[in-house]
Design an enzyme around this catalytic site. Structure first.
Site, PDB file in Angstrom:
ATOM      1  N   CYS A  57     -26.871 -12.242  -4.871  1.00  0.00           N
ATOM      2  CA  CYS A  57     -26.884 -12.554  -6.226  1.00  0.00           C
ATOM      3  C   CYS A  57     -28.138 -12.893  -6.651  1.00  0.00           C
ATOM      4  O   CYS A  57     -28.744 -13.861  -6.374  1.00  0.00           O
ATOM      5  CB  CYS A  57     -25.933 -13.954  -6.408  1.00  0.00           C
ATOM      6  SG  CYS A  57     -26.054 -14.357  -8.084  1.00  0.00           S
TER       7      CYS A  57
ATOM      8  N   GLN B  37       0.638  -6.452  -3.422  1.00  0.00           N
ATOM      9  CA  GLN B  37      -0.818  -6.816  -2.503  1.00  0.00           C
ATOM     10  C   GLN B  37      -1.864  -5.751  -2.721  1.00  0.00           C
ATOM     11  O   GLN B  37      -2.940  -6.000  -2.091  1.00  0.00           O
ATOM     12  CB  GLN B  37      -0.176  -6.573  -1.146  1.00  0.00           C
ATOM     13  CG  GLN B  37       0.916  -7.714  -0.664  1.00  0.00           C
ATOM     14  CD  GLN B  37       1.450  -7.144   0.596  1.00  0.00           C
ATOM     15  OE1 GLN B  37       1.081  -7.586   1.685  1.00  0.00           O
ATOM     16  NE2 GLN B  37       2.483  -6.203   0.646  1.00  0.00           N
TER      17      GLN B  37
ATOM     18  N   HIS C  69      -3.560  -9.864  -3.548  1.00  0.00           N
ATOM     19  CA  HIS C  69      -4.388  -9.992  -2.843  1.00  0.00           C
ATOM     20  C   HIS C  69      -5.916  -9.800  -3.609  1.00  0.00           C
ATOM     21  O   HIS C  69      -6.749  -9.073  -3.182  1.00  0.00           O
ATOM     22  CB  HIS C  69      -4.195  -8.850  -1.766  1.00  0.00           C
ATOM     23  CG  HIS C  69      -3.333  -9.525  -0.810  1.00  0.00           C
ATOM     24  ND1 HIS C  69      -2.695  -8.916   0.301  1.00  0.00           N
ATOM     25  CD2 HIS C  69      -2.403 -10.713  -0.658  1.00  0.00           C
ATOM     26  CE1 HIS C  69      -1.849  -9.521   1.161  1.00  0.00           C
ATOM     27  NE2 HIS C  69      -1.895 -10.614   0.527  1.00  0.00           N
TER      28      HIS C  69
ATOM     29  N   PHE D 149      -2.228   0.863   5.270  1.00  0.00           N
ATOM     30  CA  PHE D 149      -2.920   0.316   6.492  1.00  0.00           C
ATOM     31  C   PHE D 149      -2.510   0.501   7.505  1.00  0.00           C
ATOM     32  O   PHE D 149      -3.239   0.890   8.702  1.00  0.00           O
ATOM     33  CB  PHE D 149      -3.151  -1.356   6.111  1.00  0.00           C
ATOM     34  CG  PHE D 149      -3.916  -1.698   5.055  1.00  0.00           C
ATOM     35  CD1 PHE D 149      -3.394  -1.937   3.727  1.00  0.00           C
ATOM     36  CD2 PHE D 149      -5.203  -1.880   5.024  1.00  0.00           C
ATOM     37  CE1 PHE D 149      -3.950  -2.119   2.572  1.00  0.00           C
ATOM     38  CE2 PHE D 149      -6.035  -2.082   3.945  1.00  0.00           C
ATOM     39  CZ  PHE D 149      -5.342  -2.306   2.623  1.00  0.00           C
ATOM     40  N   ARG D 150      -1.370   0.416   7.919  1.00  0.00           N
ATOM     41  CA  ARG D 150      -0.849   0.203   9.255  1.00  0.00           C
ATOM     42  C   ARG D 150       0.100   1.694   9.585  1.00  0.00           C
ATOM     43  O   ARG D 150       0.732   1.724  10.711  1.00  0.00           O
ATOM     44  CB  ARG D 150       0.110  -0.930   9.406  1.00  0.00           C
ATOM     45  CG  ARG D 150      -0.550  -2.117   9.233  1.00  0.00           C
ATOM     46  CD  ARG D 150       0.274  -3.324   9.339  1.00  0.00           C
ATOM     47  NE  ARG D 150      -0.621  -4.617   9.288  1.00  0.00           N
ATOM     48  CZ  ARG D 150      -1.046  -5.057   8.011  1.00  0.00           C
ATOM     49  NH1 ARG D 150      -1.093  -4.365   6.785  1.00  0.00           N
ATOM     50  NH2 ARG D 150      -2.024  -6.091   8.165  1.00  0.00           N
TER      51      ARG D 150
ATOM     52  N   SER E  84       4.969  -3.289   4.728  1.00  0.00           N
ATOM     53  CA  SER E  84       5.403  -3.533   6.192  1.00  0.00           C
ATOM     54  C   SER E  84       5.876  -4.967   6.098  1.00  0.00           C
ATOM     55  O   SER E  84       6.546  -5.600   7.271  1.00  0.00           O
ATOM     56  CB  SER E  84       4.390  -3.411   7.254  1.00  0.00           C
ATOM     57  OG  SER E  84       3.482  -3.943   6.839  1.00  0.00           O
TER      58      SER E  84
ATOM     59  N   CYS F  30     -20.161 -13.864  -6.963  1.00  0.00           N
ATOM     60  CA  CYS F  30     -21.058 -14.420  -6.332  1.00  0.00           C
ATOM     61  C   CYS F  30     -20.212 -15.709  -5.731  1.00  0.00           C
ATOM     62  O   CYS F  30     -19.914 -16.524  -6.668  1.00  0.00           O
ATOM     63  CB  CYS F  30     -22.347 -14.993  -7.286  1.00  0.00           C
ATOM     64  SG  CYS F  30     -23.324 -16.060  -6.155  1.00  0.00           S
TER      65      CYS F  30
ATOM     66  N   ALA G 270       0.814  -1.061   0.124  1.00  0.00           N
ATOM     67  CA  ALA G 270      -0.045   0.071   0.041  1.00  0.00           C
ATOM     68  C   ALA G 270       0.882   1.180  -0.079  1.00  0.00           C
ATOM     69  O   ALA G 270       0.293   2.301  -0.530  1.00  0.00           O
ATOM     70  CB  ALA G 270      -0.882  -0.087   1.026  1.00  0.00           C
TER      71      ALA G 270
HETATM   72  N1  APR Z   1       7.182   6.026   0.612  1.00  0.00           N
HETATM   73  C1  APR Z   1       7.572   4.773   1.368  1.00  0.00           C
HETATM   74  N2  APR Z   1       6.988   4.160   2.207  1.00  0.00           N
HETATM   75  C2  APR Z   1       5.747   4.425   2.523  1.00  0.00           C
HETATM   76  C3  APR Z   1       5.028   5.322   1.597  1.00  0.00           C
HETATM   77  C4  APR Z   1       5.842   6.149   0.699  1.00  0.00           C
HETATM   78  N3  APR Z   1       5.279   7.392   0.082  1.00  0.00           N
HETATM   79  N4  APR Z   1       3.964   5.535   2.217  1.00  0.00           N
HETATM   80  C5  APR Z   1       3.639   4.469   3.186  1.00  0.00           C
HETATM   81  N5  APR Z   1       4.917   3.849   3.164  1.00  0.00           N
HETATM   82  C6  APR Z   1       5.086   2.463   3.941  1.00  0.00           C
HETATM   83  C7  APR Z   1       4.719   2.516   5.517  1.00  0.00           C
HETATM   84  O1  APR Z   1       5.710   3.164   6.475  1.00  0.00           O
HETATM   85  C8  APR Z   1       4.239   1.130   5.591  1.00  0.00           C
HETATM   86  O2  APR Z   1       5.485   0.605   6.248  1.00  0.00           O
HETATM   87  O3  APR Z   1       4.411   1.544   3.401  1.00  0.00           O
HETATM   88  C9  APR Z   1       4.369   0.636   4.293  1.00  0.00           C
HETATM   89  C10 APR Z   1       2.800  -0.005   4.412  1.00  0.00           C
HETATM   90  O4  APR Z   1       2.448  -0.888   5.234  1.00  0.00           O
HETATM   91  P1  APR Z   1       1.142  -1.479   5.575  1.00  0.00           P
HETATM   92  O5  APR Z   1       0.185  -0.381   5.758  1.00  0.00           O
HETATM   93  O6  APR Z   1       1.061  -2.672   6.385  1.00  0.00           O
HETATM   94  O7  APR Z   1       0.244  -1.980   3.817  1.00  0.00           O
HETATM   95  P2  APR Z   1       0.969  -3.424   3.317  1.00  0.00           P
HETATM   96  O8  APR Z   1       2.443  -3.933   3.819  1.00  0.00           O
HETATM   97  O9  APR Z   1       0.590  -3.043   1.902  1.00  0.00           O
HETATM   98  O10 APR Z   1      -0.272  -4.340   3.962  1.00  0.00           O
HETATM   99  C11 APR Z   1      -0.384  -5.962   3.416  1.00  0.00           C
HETATM  100  O11 APR Z   1      -2.504  -6.181   4.923  1.00  0.00           O
HETATM  101  O12 APR Z   1      -4.343  -5.399   5.550  1.00  0.00           O
HETATM  102  C12 APR Z   1      -3.974  -6.202   4.913  1.00  0.00           C
HETATM  103  O13 APR Z   1      -4.521  -6.995   2.619  1.00  0.00           O
HETATM  104  C13 APR Z   1      -4.212  -5.892   3.209  1.00  0.00           C
HETATM  105  O14 APR Z   1      -2.514  -5.979   1.196  1.00  0.00           O
HETATM  106  C14 APR Z   1      -2.784  -5.495   2.774  1.00  0.00           C
HETATM  107  C15 APR Z   1      -1.557  -6.324   3.592  1.00  0.00           C
END
Ligand code: APR
Length: 257
Positions: free
Chosen positions: A151, A100, A118, A36-37, A202, A126, A25
């Site tokens: 559905c 993801q 993902h 997300f985190r 993360s 459905c 993300a």
């Molecule tokens: N540049 C660099 N790093 C970034 C930036 C940016 N502009 N913006 C955010 N980050 C980093 C954050 O510091 C964080 O460590 O991206 C990371 C995103 O981590 P998460 O929010 O945990 O997202 P992700 O790893 O994709 O989550 C995995 O968890 O909830 C489930 O299915 C969902 O696919 C998702 C999975």
């Protein structure tokens, strides 16, 4: 970040023929989509549980409202990070992107070889008859129907009520959302990689977070991520805790002076 980390990463990318890119993300936050985190991430609004299969079955309406509000971004456009990855694919550097993300921004930036591990928020299916609906169709059903998530194909055939679920992987979603053949493909990419580039994740959610372990011994891992990950102190690992767009642009400028 030290200058020699940047130089090392730039040289690895300069000479690469088979980069496997793992994204999360964090590569889409610069397109206005929450991760997300992080402190400002989606899970600061609601617990992870809301994106679980149990919650979907128990509260389909609330699930759809949350998912449409937080996971569906048809207006978002690719940013520098997505665009440079597409360019490096055209230049024969990137072999594949395993993402993801469910926002489709890698494809919109022009990347061709993208594995959406993902799933995607563009469509819904459905769970009984497999009829496919676009998310835009689900949006209009939400405005006009009470039980929009059931559905009508199944009702027409007098099947028991069956739910239309977005084509995204939820927690507890141990269905066949990802085939063994798909996993084998990913493991083969990891084995053939000449290095692995991690962008904006993360690396906390399995099985995606296990993928870096499947690279060959000695194959470097580059992590560009603002936050820490469990892999930061591993062997052959270079970490840049900076924004993806800025860092990728700096590297790309070095590659094309
Ligand atoms: N540049 C660099 N790093 C970034 C930036 C940016 N502009 N913006 C955010 N980050 C980093 C954050 O510091 C964080 O460590 O991206 C990371 C995103 O981590 P998460 O929010 O945990 O997202 P992700 O790893 O994709 O989550 C995995 O968890 O909830 C489930 O299915 C969902 O696919 C998702 C999975």
């Amino acid at each position: 970040m030290s200058a020699n980390t940047m130089d090392t990463c730039t040289n690895l990318i300069r000479n690469a023929k088979k980069i496997v890119v793992l994204t999360g993300a964090g590569i889409s936050t610069e397109s206005g989509i929450k991760d997300f985190r992080s402190k400002t991430g989606i899970y600061s609004l609601a617990p992870e549980y809301i994106l679980s299969l149990d919650y979907f079955y128990q509260h389909p309406k609330e699930f759809y409202q949350f998912a449409i509000e937080n996971l569906y971004h048809p207006e978002a456009v690719p940013n520098k990070g997505h665009e440079i990855l597409a360019k490096w694919e055209q230049e024969g550097k990137v072999a594949t992107i395993i993402t993801q993300n469910i926002d489709g921004l890698h494809q919109r930036a022009g990347s061709k070889n993208v594995i959406e591990f993902h799933g995607t928020m563009k469509t819904a299916t459905c769970l009984n008859c497999g009829k496919n609906y676009s998310t835009d169709e689900m949006l209009s059903r939400m405005e006009t129907m009470e039980d929009f998530y059931i559905c009508n194909n199944c009702i027409a055939n007098n099947k028991v009520e069956q739910y239309i679920k977005p084509d995204v992987v939820l927690f507890g979603d141990t269905g066949t959302w990802f085939s063994m053949a798909g996993i084998q493909t990913i493991l083969r990419y990891m084995q053939e990689a000449d290095f692995v580039l991690v962008l904006g994740t993360s690396l906390l959610v399995t099985p995606f977070s296990t993928f870096p372990q499947y690279r060959r011994q000695g194959v470097p891992l580059i992590i560009i991520n603002k936050g820490e990950t469990p892999y930061d102190f591993g062997q052959d690992t270079y970490v840049i805790h900076e924004s993806i767009g800025k860092t990728m642009e700096e590297i790309d400028n070095q590659l094309h002076p």
